[in-house]
Every structure is written in structure tokens, then in C-alpha cells.
Design a protein around this motif. Structure first.
Motif, PDB file in Angstrom:
ATOM      1  N   ILE A 110       0.835  -1.208   0.000  1.00 29.81           N
ATOM      2  CA  ILE A 110       0.000   0.000   0.000  1.00 29.81           C
ATOM      3  C   ILE A 110       0.868   1.255   0.000  1.00 29.81           C
ATOM      4  CG2 ILE A 110      -1.688   1.305   1.346  1.00 29.81           C
ATOM      5  CD1 ILE A 110      -2.770  -1.422   2.342  1.00 29.81           C
ATOM      6  N   ALA A 111       1.938   1.248   0.811  1.00 32.74           N
ATOM      7  CA  ALA A 111       2.831   2.413   0.879  1.00 32.74           C
ATOM      8  C   ALA A 111       3.565   2.639  -0.435  1.00 32.74           C
ATOM      9  CB  ALA A 111       3.834   2.225   2.014  1.00 32.74           C
ATOM     10  N   ALA A 112       3.993   1.550  -1.076  1.00 27.03           N
ATOM     11  CA  ALA A 112       4.700   1.680  -2.356  1.00 27.03           C
ATOM     12  C   ALA A 112       3.791   2.286  -3.422  1.00 27.03           C
ATOM     13  CB  ALA A 112       5.223   0.315  -2.811  1.00 27.03           C
ATOM     14  N   LEU A 113       2.519   1.888  -3.424  1.00 25.75           N
ATOM     15  CA  LEU A 113       1.571   2.449  -4.384  1.00 25.75           C
ATOM     16  C   LEU A 113       1.253   3.909  -4.059  1.00 25.75           C
ATOM     17  CD1 LEU A 113      -0.782  -0.636  -4.741  1.00 25.75           C
ATOM     18  CD2 LEU A 113       0.477   0.453  -6.612  1.00 25.75           C
ATOM     19  N   ARG A 114       1.066   4.206  -2.787  1.00 29.22           N
ATOM     20  CA  ARG A 114       0.742   5.587  -2.401  1.00 29.22           C
ATOM     21  C   ARG A 114       1.889   6.534  -2.716  1.00 29.22           C
ATOM     22  NH1 ARG A 114      -2.479   4.331   3.271  1.00 29.22           N
ATOM     23  NH2 ARG A 114      -4.528   4.012   2.287  1.00 29.22           N
ATOM     24  N   GLU A 115       3.107   6.033  -2.603  1.00 27.92           N
ATOM     25  CA  GLU A 115       4.270   6.858  -2.938  1.00 27.92           C
ATOM     26  C   GLU A 115       4.210   7.328  -4.387  1.00 27.92           C
ATOM     27  OE1 GLU A 115       9.012   6.572  -2.048  1.00 27.92           O
ATOM     28  OE2 GLU A 115       8.090   4.844  -3.006  1.00 27.92           O
ATOM     29  N   ARG A 116       3.582   6.517  -5.249  1.00 30.08           N
ATOM     30  CA  ARG A 116       3.422   6.872  -6.667  1.00 30.08           C
ATOM     31  C   ARG A 116       2.062   7.489  -6.966  1.00 30.08           C
ATOM     32  NH1 ARG A 116       7.417   3.976  -9.406  1.00 30.08           N
ATOM     33  NH2 ARG A 116       9.083   3.593  -7.897  1.00 30.08           N
ATOM     34  N   GLY A 117       1.337   7.862  -5.919  1.00 34.05           N
ATOM     35  CA  GLY A 117       0.070   8.554  -6.116  1.00 34.05           C
ATOM     36  C   GLY A 117      -1.126   7.668  -6.334  1.00 34.05           C
ATOM     37  N   VAL A 118      -0.964   6.340  -6.154  1.00 33.83           N
ATOM     38  CA  VAL A 118      -2.094   5.426  -6.325  1.00 33.83           C
ATOM     39  C   VAL A 118      -2.751   5.217  -4.968  1.00 33.83           C
ATOM     40  CG1 VAL A 118      -2.839   3.149  -7.120  1.00 33.83           C
ATOM     41  CG2 VAL A 118      -0.902   4.294  -8.234  1.00 33.83           C
ATOM     42  N   GLU A 119      -3.814   5.968  -4.718  1.00 34.19           N
ATOM     43  CA  GLU A 119      -4.522   5.907  -3.440  1.00 34.19           C
ATOM     44  C   GLU A 119      -5.746   5.001  -3.518  1.00 34.19           C
ATOM     45  OE1 GLU A 119      -3.858   7.551  -0.568  1.00 34.19           O
ATOM     46  OE2 GLU A 119      -2.226   8.894  -1.183  1.00 34.19           O
ATOM     47  N   LYS A 120      -6.480   5.111  -4.616  1.00 39.79           N
ATOM     48  CA  LYS A 120      -7.695   4.322  -4.817  1.00 39.79           C
ATOM     49  C   LYS A 120      -7.815   3.952  -6.290  1.00 39.79           C
ATOM     50  CE  LYS A 120      -9.733   4.339  -0.699  1.00 39.79           C
ATOM     51  NZ  LYS A 120     -10.089   3.096   0.038  1.00 39.79           N
ATOM     52  N   VAL A 121      -8.325   2.756  -6.561  1.00 37.39           N
ATOM     53  CA  VAL A 121      -8.625   2.350  -7.939  1.00 37.39           C
ATOM     54  C   VAL A 121     -10.020   1.742  -7.966  1.00 37.39           C
ATOM     55  CG1 VAL A 121      -6.241   2.001  -8.692  1.00 37.39           C
ATOM     56  CG2 VAL A 121      -7.464   0.115  -7.587  1.00 37.39           C
ATOM     57  N   GLU A 122     -10.644   1.791  -9.127  1.00 36.19           N
ATOM     58  CA  GLU A 122     -12.003   1.260  -9.266  1.00 36.19           C
ATOM     59  C   GLU A 122     -12.016  -0.243  -9.482  1.00 36.19           C
ATOM     60  OE1 GLU A 122     -14.860   2.897  -8.724  1.00 36.19           O
ATOM     61  OE2 GLU A 122     -13.461   4.451  -8.049  1.00 36.19           O
ATOM     62  N   SER A 123     -10.925  -0.766 -10.057  1.00 35.69           N
ATOM     63  CA  SER A 123     -10.809  -2.207 -10.270  1.00 35.69           C
ATOM     64  C   SER A 123      -9.335  -2.534 -10.435  1.00 35.69           C
ATOM     65  CB  SER A 123     -11.600  -2.655 -11.512  1.00 35.69           C
ATOM     66  OG  SER A 123     -11.080  -2.037 -12.677  1.00 35.69           O
ATOM     67  N   ALA A 124      -9.014  -3.831 -10.395  1.00 35.45           N
ATOM     68  CA  ALA A 124      -7.615  -4.234 -10.499  1.00 35.45           C
ATOM     69  C   ALA A 124      -7.541  -5.657 -11.037  1.00 35.45           C
ATOM     70  CB  ALA A 124      -6.924  -4.138  -9.143  1.00 35.45           C
ATOM     71  N   ALA A 125      -6.345  -6.035 -11.473  1.00 40.00           N
ATOM     72  CA  ALA A 125      -6.092  -7.400 -11.924  1.00 40.00           C
ATOM     73  C   ALA A 125      -4.860  -7.927 -11.206  1.00 40.00           C
ATOM     74  CB  ALA A 125      -5.872  -7.439 -13.434  1.00 40.00           C
ATOM     75  N   VAL A 126      -4.897  -9.211 -10.840  1.00 44.24           N
ATOM     76  CA  VAL A 126      -3.761  -9.870 -10.213  1.00 44.24           C
ATOM     77  C   VAL A 126      -3.325 -11.016 -11.096  1.00 44.24           C
ATOM     78  CG1 VAL A 126      -2.967 -11.202  -8.223  1.00 44.24           C
ATOM     79  CG2 VAL A 126      -4.485  -9.235  -7.880  1.00 44.24           C
ATOM     80  N   LEU A 127      -2.046 -11.039 -11.442  1.00 45.46           N
ATOM     81  CA  LEU A 127      -1.474 -12.126 -12.225  1.00 45.46           C
ATOM     82  C   LEU A 127      -0.799 -13.097 -11.265  1.00 45.46           C
ATOM     83  CD1 LEU A 127       0.159  -9.988 -15.071  1.00 45.46           C
ATOM     84  CD2 LEU A 127      -2.014 -11.231 -15.161  1.00 45.46           C
ATOM     85  N   GLY A 128      -1.333 -14.334 -11.198  1.00 46.41           N
ATOM     86  CA  GLY A 128      -0.774 -15.317 -10.292  1.00 46.41           C
ATOM     87  C   GLY A 128      -1.668 -15.559  -9.099  1.00 46.41           C
ATOM     88  N   ALA A 129      -1.346 -16.638  -8.352  1.00 51.07           N
ATOM     89  CA  ALA A 129      -2.222 -17.012  -7.237  1.00 51.07           C
ATOM     90  C   ALA A 129      -1.452 -17.636  -6.078  1.00 51.07           C
ATOM     91  CB  ALA A 129      -3.284 -17.999  -7.737  1.00 51.07           C
ATOM     92  N   GLY A 130      -0.199 -17.265  -5.901  1.00 50.80           N
ATOM     93  CA  GLY A 130       0.590 -17.807  -4.806  1.00 50.80           C
ATOM     94  C   GLY A 130       0.455 -16.987  -3.543  1.00 50.80           C
ATOM     95  N   ALA A 131       1.454 -17.123  -2.655  1.00 54.87           N
ATOM     96  CA  ALA A 131       1.412 -16.429  -1.374  1.00 54.87           C
ATOM     97  C   ALA A 131       1.404 -14.914  -1.543  1.00 54.87           C
ATOM     98  CB  ALA A 131       2.600 -16.859  -0.521  1.00 54.87           C
ATOM     99  N   THR A 132       2.178 -14.421  -2.512  1.00 55.12           N
ATOM    100  CA  THR A 132       2.220 -12.969  -2.718  1.00 55.12           C
ATOM    101  C   THR A 132       0.891 -12.453  -3.237  1.00 55.12           C
ATOM    102  OG1 THR A 132       4.571 -13.179  -3.241  1.00 55.12           O
ATOM    103  CG2 THR A 132       3.521 -11.093  -3.783  1.00 55.12           C
ATOM    104  N   ALA A 133       0.185 -13.291  -3.994  1.00 53.32           N
ATOM    105  CA  ALA A 133      -1.123 -12.877  -4.511  1.00 53.32           C
ATOM    106  C   ALA A 133      -2.120 -12.668  -3.381  1.00 53.32           C
ATOM    107  CB  ALA A 133      -1.640 -13.912  -5.503  1.00 53.32           C
ATOM    108  N   SER A 134      -2.035 -13.485  -2.319  1.00 54.05           N
ATOM    109  CA  SER A 134      -2.948 -13.278  -1.195  1.00 54.05           C
ATOM    110  C   SER A 134      -2.641 -11.964  -0.486  1.00 54.05           C
ATOM    111  CB  SER A 134      -2.878 -14.455  -0.219  1.00 54.05           C
ATOM    112  OG  SER A 134      -1.599 -14.596   0.341  1.00 54.05           O
ATOM    113  N   SER A 135      -1.353 -11.620  -0.389  1.00 55.18           N
ATOM    114  CA  SER A 135      -0.989 -10.315   0.179  1.00 55.18           C
ATOM    115  C   SER A 135      -1.495  -9.184  -0.707  1.00 55.18           C
ATOM    116  CB  SER A 135       0.530 -10.214   0.351  1.00 55.18           C
ATOM    117  OG  SER A 135       0.980 -11.076   1.369  1.00 55.18           O
ATOM    118  N   ALA A 136      -1.415  -9.390  -2.019  1.00 54.76           N
ATOM    119  CA  ALA A 136      -1.918  -8.377  -2.952  1.00 54.76           C
ATOM    120  C   ALA A 136      -3.417  -8.163  -2.759  1.00 54.76           C
ATOM    121  CB  ALA A 136      -1.624  -8.786  -4.391  1.00 54.76           C
ATOM    122  N   LEU A 137      -4.158  -9.253  -2.572  1.00 56.89           N
ATOM    123  CA  LEU A 137      -5.597  -9.118  -2.331  1.00 56.89           C
ATOM    124  C   LEU A 137      -5.870  -8.361  -1.040  1.00 56.89           C
ATOM    125  CD1 LEU A 137      -7.177 -12.555  -3.333  1.00 56.89           C
ATOM    126  CD2 LEU A 137      -7.270 -10.399  -4.579  1.00 56.89           C
ATOM    127  N   ALA A 138      -5.060  -8.630  -0.012  1.00 54.19           N
ATOM    128  CA  ALA A 138      -5.239  -7.917   1.253  1.00 54.19           C
ATOM    129  C   ALA A 138      -4.979  -6.430   1.078  1.00 54.19           C
ATOM    130  CB  ALA A 138      -4.317  -8.501   2.317  1.00 54.19           C
TER     131      ALA A 138
END
Length: 276
Positions: A110-138
Motif C-alpha cells: 500500500i505504501a509503495a503504491l501511495r508513494e506513486r500517487g495510487v490511493e484508490k482504484v475502481e478495479s484491479a487485476a492480479v497475475l498469479g495465485a501464490g502467497a504474494t497474490a494473497s498479500s496483494a488481495l489484502a
């Protein structure tokens, strides 16, 4: 005389971890001359004994694969963030002897995205489904207002991602990896796959893409990240994630503010020295 304080990163394999570079740079900048940070090759079988043998000089541990779940039964408590994905990457030893686990990958994303000005998005895509993907969903549960489409390779992975979505309160929609080119049109694309897995998608990057968050840092840039930035669009990389989650680790272990810029510069220099 200051008391010696120790911390380290554990995992297997661990030889190429950049965590020591980042944490040591932070200690030097913060004037913590009696702090040390090392790396130890530790697998799941060896983890309980390693933890039991730590003495009072230890301030904390960083955990990488395959230990993020294996550490949980050895702890006295874990944060809600860590519990949400059943993964701990940070352990802090308290003055009264407790071992407390947390997950800094999620707020780090979240901090890495906010640093680049990404605070909120209307939708998103995740490539992959491993452990990092669950963190991405969180992380997306905090910043994504609408659905998240996950592109996966197997029915088992699809079920896992649906389960994480339900647990985290994210509207997860599953698509087969064969249609992953469609993911590239999302406002935010998070690539959580191993090196090389997204290379074939690079040719399909649209003329005006949104933001790409590629969690890899070695090799860097990936073919997808290179084509994305070539289209003039924003790319957040694995080093951004690594630095932001390490900042949070340093702060939890030391109780002091960590120097983000110093740590990022140290990581960048280390990658250049390795020829990346």
C-alpha cells in the motif's frame, strides 16, 4: 556501553536476500552501532530449534519463504494483518520475552503504491495465485473499490483465490491464465508471478496502460515492466515493495523512524553491483 542487539532474515534459499543490505544501511544512518543484521539458511524443520536458541540480545526476525506460515505456531501472538493472510514476515521480541508476529508486506504494498500517487482504484487485476497474490488481495481490500480479476493456471489456484477473496472481503473474479492479456487493461495490474512468467505478455501492453506493480526485483526490469514504462506508464517494482516493508520492519524492531531514502539507495546500489 550500549547493549548488543541482533536481527536477521531467515529462509531457504536465502543467499541472495537484499534484506541485510537494507537493514544494515538503516542502522548505520540511525547511528545504531551496536545493532547487527545477518542472514541464516533455515528450513521449516530447523526453524523451531533456531527460534528456541535465541537469547535476549535478539530484537527481531524477518521471514521469507518457506517460513511465513511455519513460524506462526512458535509465536505468542500475531497481528490482524498477518492473520488475514496466515503469513508472518516479521517477528519482534518484546522486553517481557514475548514473540509477536506481523506482516509488513501488505502495508508495504500500500505504501509503495501511495508513494506513486495510487490511493484508490475502481478495479484491479492480479497475475498469479501464490502467497504474494494473497498479500496483494489484502492490500487491494484497502484501496480497490470494485472487483479484482485474478488470472490463474489451475482450478486449485482458482479455489484458493476465491477463498482469500471471501475472507478478505474482496470481489474476486477468476479468469484462466490463457486470457491474461486482458488483465493489462485494468487501472492497476499486480504481477505476483515468478521470473519469466509474464514475459510473453509484454507484446500485448496497451498504448495507454494504467499502473503496473511487478513484485520482482531480480531480474529487473522484467520484459513486462520494460514495455510498460516504454509506453510512458507508471511502474512500481519489487525493490519498492522490499524497501517499504523493510522500513516497517526496522521501525518495529528499533522503535525509531527508519530512513526510507537511505535504504532505497542501498538496495539500488546492491542490485547495480550484482549486475542488474
Amino acid at each position: 556501553m550500549s547493549t548488543r542487539r541482533r536481527a536477521a532474515v531467515l529462509g531457504s534459499p536465502i543467499a541472495h536476500s537484499l534484506s541485510p543490505v537494507l537493514h544494515r544501511a538503516a542502522y548505520a544512518a540511525m547511528g545504531l552501532e551496536h545493532w547487527s543484521y545477518d542472514r541464516f539458511e533455515v528450513n521449516e524443520a530447523a526453524l523451531p530449534r533456531f527460534v528456541e536458541e535465541l537469547d535476549v540480545s535478539w530484537a527481531g526476525l524477518s521471514l521469507t519463504m518457506p517460513l511465513k506460515r511455519a513460524i506462526i505456531p512458535l509465536l505468542d501472538g500475531i497481528s490482524d494483518t498477518a492473520a488475514s493472510v496466515e503469513a508472518v514476515n516479521t517477528v519482534v521480541f518484546t522486553e517481557d520475552g514475548r514473540r509477536l508476529g506481523d506482516n509488513t508486506d501488505i502495508p508495504g504494498m500500500i505504501a509503495a503504491l501511495r508513494e506513486r500517487g495510487v490511493e484508490k482504484v475502481e478495479s484491479a487485476a492480479v497475475l498469479g495465485a501464490g502467497a504474494t497474490a494473497s498479500s496483494a488481495l489484502a492490500a487491494l481490500s484497502e484501496i480497490c473499490a470494485g472487483p479484482v480479476t485474478a488470472y490463474v493456471r489451475s482450478a486449485a489456484r482458482a479455489d484458493e483465490m476465491r477463498g482469500w477473496g471471501e475472507r478478505l472481503g474482496v470481489d474476486v473474479r477468476i479468469e484462466d491464465w490463457g486470457g491474461a492479456e486482458e488483465a493489462l487493461h485494468a487501472p492497476l495490474v499486480i504481477a505476483t508471478t515468478p521470473a519469466g512468467a509474464t514475459d510473453a505478455l509484454a507484446e500485448a501492453v496497451p498504448a495507454a496502460p494504467g499502473t503496473l506493480f511487478d513484485v520482482l526485483y531480480d531480474p529487473w526490469p522484467t520484459a513486462l515492466a520494460s514495455r510498460w514504462s516504454g509506453a510512458g506508464a507508471q511502474v512500481v517494482g519489487g525493490l519498492d515493495l522490499l524497501v517499504h516493508q523493510a522500513v516497517l520492519q526496522v521501525e518495529q524492531m528499533t522503535g525509531l523512524d527508519a530512513p526510507l531514502g537511505v535504504m532505497r539507495a542501498a538496495g539500488e546500489a546492491a542490485l547495480v553491483a550484482q549486475g542488474h
